[in-house]
Motif scaffolding. Structure first.
Motif, PDB file in Angstrom:
ATOM      1  N   GLN A  64     -38.391 -11.231 -16.633  1.00  0.00           N
ATOM      2  CA  GLN A  64     -38.548 -11.383 -15.114  1.00  0.00           C
ATOM      3  C   GLN A  64     -37.727 -10.528 -14.377  1.00  0.00           C
ATOM      4  OE1 GLN A  64     -38.020 -15.521 -15.780  1.00  0.00           O
ATOM      5  NE2 GLN A  64     -40.180 -16.130 -15.937  1.00  0.00           N
ATOM      6  N   VAL A  65     -36.311 -10.400 -14.903  1.00  0.00           N
ATOM      7  CA  VAL A  65     -35.370  -9.491 -14.090  1.00  0.00           C
ATOM      8  C   VAL A  65     -36.033  -8.121 -13.933  1.00  0.00           C
ATOM      9  CG1 VAL A  65     -33.107  -8.420 -14.277  1.00  0.00           C
ATOM     10  CG2 VAL A  65     -33.728 -10.869 -14.770  1.00  0.00           C
ATOM     11  N   ALA A  66     -36.592  -7.620 -14.981  1.00  0.00           N
ATOM     12  CA  ALA A  66     -37.130  -6.391 -14.978  1.00  0.00           C
ATOM     13  C   ALA A  66     -38.233  -6.070 -13.819  1.00  0.00           C
ATOM     14  CB  ALA A  66     -37.568  -5.824 -16.457  1.00  0.00           C
ATOM     15  N   GLU A  70     -37.824  -4.373  -5.138  1.00  0.00           N
ATOM     16  CA  GLU A  70     -37.109  -4.747  -3.893  1.00  0.00           C
ATOM     17  C   GLU A  70     -37.961  -5.237  -2.843  1.00  0.00           C
ATOM     18  OE1 GLU A  70     -33.911  -4.567  -2.887  1.00  0.00           O
ATOM     19  OE2 GLU A  70     -33.411  -4.207  -5.184  1.00  0.00           O
ATOM     20  N   GLY A  71     -39.179  -4.752  -2.801  1.00  0.00           N
ATOM     21  CA  GLY A  71     -40.286  -5.353  -1.796  1.00  0.00           C
ATOM     22  C   GLY A  71     -40.378  -6.772  -1.859  1.00  0.00           C
ATOM     23  N   ARG A  72     -40.458  -7.461  -2.907  1.00  0.00           N
ATOM     24  CA  ARG A  72     -40.527  -8.684  -3.118  1.00  0.00           C
ATOM     25  C   ARG A  72     -39.286  -9.520  -2.942  1.00  0.00           C
ATOM     26  NH1 ARG A  72     -42.952  -9.094  -8.007  1.00  0.00           N
ATOM     27  NH2 ARG A  72     -41.099  -9.848  -9.238  1.00  0.00           N
ATOM     28  N   LEU A  73     -38.242  -9.048  -3.253  1.00  0.00           N
ATOM     29  CA  LEU A  73     -37.029  -9.621  -2.568  1.00  0.00           C
ATOM     30  C   LEU A  73     -36.627  -9.501  -1.154  1.00  0.00           C
ATOM     31  CD1 LEU A  73     -34.457  -8.311  -5.501  1.00  0.00           C
ATOM     32  CD2 LEU A  73     -36.200 -10.332  -5.443  1.00  0.00           C
ATOM     33  N   GLU A  97     -40.322 -16.694  -9.211  1.00  0.00           N
ATOM     34  CA  GLU A  97     -39.554 -16.985  -8.083  1.00  0.00           C
ATOM     35  C   GLU A  97     -38.254 -17.261  -8.254  1.00  0.00           C
ATOM     36  OE1 GLU A  97     -40.649 -19.428  -4.010  1.00  0.00           O
ATOM     37  OE2 GLU A  97     -41.033 -20.394  -6.002  1.00  0.00           O
ATOM     38  N   LYS A  98     -37.544 -18.047  -9.172  1.00  0.00           N
ATOM     39  CA  LYS A  98     -36.350 -18.443  -9.368  1.00  0.00           C
ATOM     40  C   LYS A  98     -35.721 -17.301  -9.953  1.00  0.00           C
ATOM     41  CE  LYS A  98     -34.764 -20.036 -13.319  1.00  0.00           C
ATOM     42  NZ  LYS A  98     -34.496 -20.797 -14.505  1.00  0.00           N
ATOM     43  N   VAL A  99     -36.161 -16.580 -10.661  1.00  0.00           N
ATOM     44  CA  VAL A  99     -35.490 -15.174 -10.845  1.00  0.00           C
ATOM     45  C   VAL A  99     -35.097 -14.325  -9.840  1.00  0.00           C
ATOM     46  CG1 VAL A  99     -35.607 -13.128 -12.549  1.00  0.00           C
ATOM     47  CG2 VAL A  99     -36.103 -15.152 -13.415  1.00  0.00           C
ATOM     48  N   ASP A 100     -36.319 -14.199  -9.041  1.00  0.00           N
ATOM     49  CA  ASP A 100     -36.180 -13.168  -7.857  1.00  0.00           C
ATOM     50  C   ASP A 100     -35.050 -13.835  -6.889  1.00  0.00           C
ATOM     51  OD1 ASP A 100     -38.258 -11.729  -8.704  1.00  0.00           O
ATOM     52  OD2 ASP A 100     -39.797 -12.485  -7.195  1.00  0.00           O
ATOM     53  N   LEU A 101     -34.968 -15.156  -6.820  1.00  0.00           N
ATOM     54  CA  LEU A 101     -33.911 -15.602  -5.641  1.00  0.00           C
ATOM     55  C   LEU A 101     -32.570 -15.170  -6.262  1.00  0.00           C
ATOM     56  CD1 LEU A 101     -35.650 -18.957  -4.737  1.00  0.00           C
ATOM     57  CD2 LEU A 101     -34.977 -17.202  -3.225  1.00  0.00           C
ATOM     58  N   THR A 143     -28.954 -11.877 -15.022  1.00  0.00           N
ATOM     59  CA  THR A 143     -29.341 -11.383 -13.801  1.00  0.00           C
ATOM     60  C   THR A 143     -28.149 -10.545 -12.974  1.00  0.00           C
ATOM     61  OG1 THR A 143     -28.687 -13.699 -13.081  1.00  0.00           O
ATOM     62  CG2 THR A 143     -30.846 -13.274 -13.551  1.00  0.00           C
ATOM     63  N   GLY A 144     -27.111 -10.478 -13.550  1.00  0.00           N
ATOM     64  CA  GLY A 144     -26.101  -9.234 -13.352  1.00  0.00           C
ATOM     65  C   GLY A 144     -25.178  -9.988 -12.132  1.00  0.00           C
ATOM     66  N   LEU A 145     -25.077 -11.372 -12.387  1.00  0.00           N
ATOM     67  CA  LEU A 145     -24.026 -12.043 -11.405  1.00  0.00           C
ATOM     68  C   LEU A 145     -22.955 -12.525 -11.924  1.00  0.00           C
ATOM     69  CD1 LEU A 145     -26.875 -14.551  -9.840  1.00  0.00           C
ATOM     70  CD2 LEU A 145     -26.038 -12.524  -8.737  1.00  0.00           C
ATOM     71  N   PRO A 146     -21.774 -11.906 -11.306  1.00  0.00           N
ATOM     72  CA  PRO A 146     -20.393 -12.246 -11.810  1.00  0.00           C
ATOM     73  C   PRO A 146     -20.137 -13.865 -11.676  1.00  0.00           C
ATOM     74  CG  PRO A 146     -20.239 -10.458 -10.301  1.00  0.00           C
ATOM     75  CD  PRO A 146     -21.605 -10.972 -10.122  1.00  0.00           C
ATOM     76  N   ILE A 147     -19.589 -14.439 -12.459  1.00  0.00           N
ATOM     77  CA  ILE A 147     -19.590 -16.033 -12.456  1.00  0.00           C
ATOM     78  C   ILE A 147     -18.233 -16.243 -11.652  1.00  0.00           C
ATOM     79  CG2 ILE A 147     -19.286 -17.996 -13.805  1.00  0.00           C
ATOM     80  CD1 ILE A 147     -20.738 -14.781 -15.603  1.00  0.00           C
ATOM     81  N   ALA A 148     -18.260 -17.225 -10.831  1.00  0.00           N
ATOM     82  CA  ALA A 148     -16.941 -17.713 -10.020  1.00  0.00           C
ATOM     83  C   ALA A 148     -17.097 -19.257 -10.318  1.00  0.00           C
ATOM     84  CB  ALA A 148     -17.253 -17.383  -8.584  1.00  0.00           C
TER      85      ALA A 148
END
Length: 373
Positions: free
Chosen positions: A175-177, A181-184, A262-266, A289-294
């Motif tokens: 889903q990440v793949a 960008e257009g949908r985001l 949709e969740k993954v896109d967000l 999803t490439g998000l650093p964790i805080a």
């Protein structure tokens, strides 16, 4: 042929890929593997998070006074190795441990070693768990943190397998793949999300997630990063509170539960994963999803917090009750794109290391050692 069984009342959907892969590995080595599970009550079935396993065996379950008894004692005692979840309420565990001393078969624990969310770690329940933790023939520990705890009880380290708990992230990676960008950009317009950096929270929303604290910190982040946006995905008991907090903050977007692409896109729109409260397997979703964790040094994290390397793949704010410190740490990260990008790469690498495939391989290696001792 050696015979191994895994016994736990719920057959959780997210565990099925692990059982399937473990069964394949063991079968290739001439070991028969069976999962025993039970159908739960209506309240549990309503969650829709359990599944039948065609090659498993569904057995009756009796509940009384907060305890649970699976009707599998005599059958399971005939296996060379019975693996049980370490929970005080599971009465069949004690029968299997007793019978193992008579029949010579082995019993292994699968679990945390302690209740990581317990507010009374010295209470009777935890002392009871500690007593029984040393009675099993083998230990399958969620993470190194579990291993250290079990060792502290006097259990021999050579009989502990750390399997590094994980979930199947294969579909999530697909889903990440598929995110483009257009949908985001269309999602940004649809939900009125501005062009600035986005902090994402995803998961169940309940007190241990500390939404009040998180929104206080988000206000501080917004004061330093004026175009900051905050996206909250999930449901739970504190969802109404979260929605109320968002009413006066147009840059805060409470989506409720979202699923699938949709969740993954967000999530893919985000720049940092915000979870100052209880952190568990969501750390792997963030990493994929490439998000650093805080997060913070919240005392009641789940064992998977061991996957966080502070300053490498995310942030761990030591003063877990200080929203100013947390907000400043996140703002500093967002204002340093190169540092944030490096952390994002490390978060992805972390998620690659903790996969269902590697979990099953480590677990199988532990099974072989347990059978050979």
């Amino acid at each position: 042929m050696k015979r191994v069984c895994f016994i736990y009342p719920p057959s959780y959907h997210y565990r099925r890929p692990f059982h399937e892969r473990l069964r394949e590995i063991l079968r290739e080595a001439g070991v028969d593997y069976v999962v025993y599970y039970s159908h739960l009550g209506k309240r549990d079935r309503f969650k829709n998070d359990t599944v039948d396993i065609e090659w498993g065996r569904c057995v009756p379950l009796t509940r009384f006074s907060g305890q649970e008894y699976q009707h599998v004692l005599l059958e399971a005692s005939g296996y060379d190795l019975a693996i049980v979840q370490q929970e005080n309420k599971l009465l069949v565990n004690y029968g299997l441990l007793a019978l193992s001393r008579l029949r010579g078969n082995k019993v292994a624990y699968f679990g945390h070693g302690r209740n990581f969310q317990s507010r009374n770690p010295d209470g009777a329940g935890e002392r009871f768990k500690q007593f029984w933790a040393t009675k099993a023939d083998w230990w399958f520990a969620y993470t190194d943190e579990t291993r250290r705890h079990v060792e502290s009880l006097g259990y021999p380290s050579e009989r502990i397998t750390v399997f590094n708990n994980a979930v199947d992230t294969t579909e999530l990676r697909q889903q990440v793949a598929a995110a483009d960008e257009g949908r985001l950009e269309a999602l940004r317009r649809q939900f009125g999300i501005g062009p600035g950096p986005i902090g994402v929270f995803i998961g169940s929303i309940y007190p241990d997630k500390r939404m009040g604290f998180l929104v206080e910190a988000a206000d501080l982040i917004r004061s330093r990063v004026p175009d900051f946006e905050f996206v909250v995905i999930g449901g739970g008991s504190d969802l109404p509170l979260t929605e109320e907090l968002a009413r006066t903050r147009p840059w805060m977007h409470v989506m409720g539960p979202r699923f699938g692409q949709e969740k993954v896109d967000l999530m893919c729109m985000g720049h940092v994963f915000l979870m100052p409260g209880l952190m568990g397997l969501a750390i792997l979703d963030a990493g994929v999803t490439g998000l650093p964790i805080a997060t913070t040094a919240f005392p009641w994290h789940s064992p998977e917090i061991a996957y966080l390397e502070p300053g490498v793949n995310g942030l761990l704010v030591a003063d877990w009750q200080n929203s100013q410190a947390y907000g400043d740490a996140v703002a500093d990260l967002l204002l340093d794109p190169a540092r944030r990008s490096a952390m994002a790469d490390e978060a992805r690498a972390m998620a690659d290391r903790y996969s269902i495939e590697q979990m099953a391989q480590r677990f199988a290696a532990g099974v072989f050692k347990a059978l050979g001792t």
